[in-house]
Motif scaffolding. Sequence first.
Motif, short mmCIF file in Angstrom:
data_model
loop_
_atom_site.label_atom_id
_atom_site.label_comp_id
_atom_site.label_asym_id
_atom_site.label_seq_id
_atom_site.Cartn_x
_atom_site.Cartn_y
_atom_site.Cartn_z
N ARG A 1 0.74 -1.47 0.04
CA ARG A 1 0.22 0.01 0.02
C ARG A 1 0.93 1.34 -0.29
N THR B 1 0.69 3.95 -3.03
CA THR B 1 0.09 5.78 -1.98
C THR B 1 1.26 6.35 -2.81
N GLN C 1 0.83 6.93 -6.68
CA GLN C 1 -0.20 7.58 -6.49
C GLN C 1 0.86 9.18 -6.34
#
Length: 233
Positions: free
Chosen positions: A134, A138, A141
């Motif tokens: 994750r 992230t 992103q």
Amino acid sequence: MTIIAAADGSALGNPGPAGWAWYIDDTSWHAGGWKNATNNRGELMAVLDLLRSTADSDDELKIYCDSQYVINALTKWMPGWKRKGWKKADGKEVLNKDLLASLDEALSGRTVEFEWVKGHNNHELNEAADDRARAAATAFQKGTSVPEGPGYVPAGTSTATADDDPADDPTEPVAQDDVSVEPVTAAAGPDTTVVSCRVPSSVADELVARAQARGIHPQEFLAELIGRSLETE
């Protein structure tokens, strides 16, 4: 001896910014990802990178996964897909064929046990892999540096400390837009020397994209480029 690890993937949007990670312990883990991919690709890539990273080890491998898709694909469905030319029963091409073909090759000759664990259920290794996958998603992103980890460190291997190696010259900082293409964790053979370098983000993205198009690891693609360059000199 058996190497025990967890592998996990994460996608923000599915598809969307995606990450993958495998985790053995705090001294031995690896993560990465893409700007846009699915959760299933992340799950598969985590297992593939773990297999490649431990390819030189004679130890058996046990992998915890919270994805039944990954476990079923690798232990039940893949033989049938291969016989049909990577086609499903309905004649359509199998999704993620590139990664599955690479996984089929990486699994050859290995003793690997897969065990399903329920995600987000306080399984220590699974939670650690999930957190790192994750975090990688992230980072893609947000466009920040991906926490990639140290890679595979065999049990009993002494790890370097800050006092073991000279620090980088503080007067020559690395440009902020320079990032590692891949941490050096791909298995190296007896006649192989591992080399690490930093390149601009745009170059790293292009290398990864071209490697994915060929269904190979970015490190393999980079090694080929270097080899061809040396041959032409």
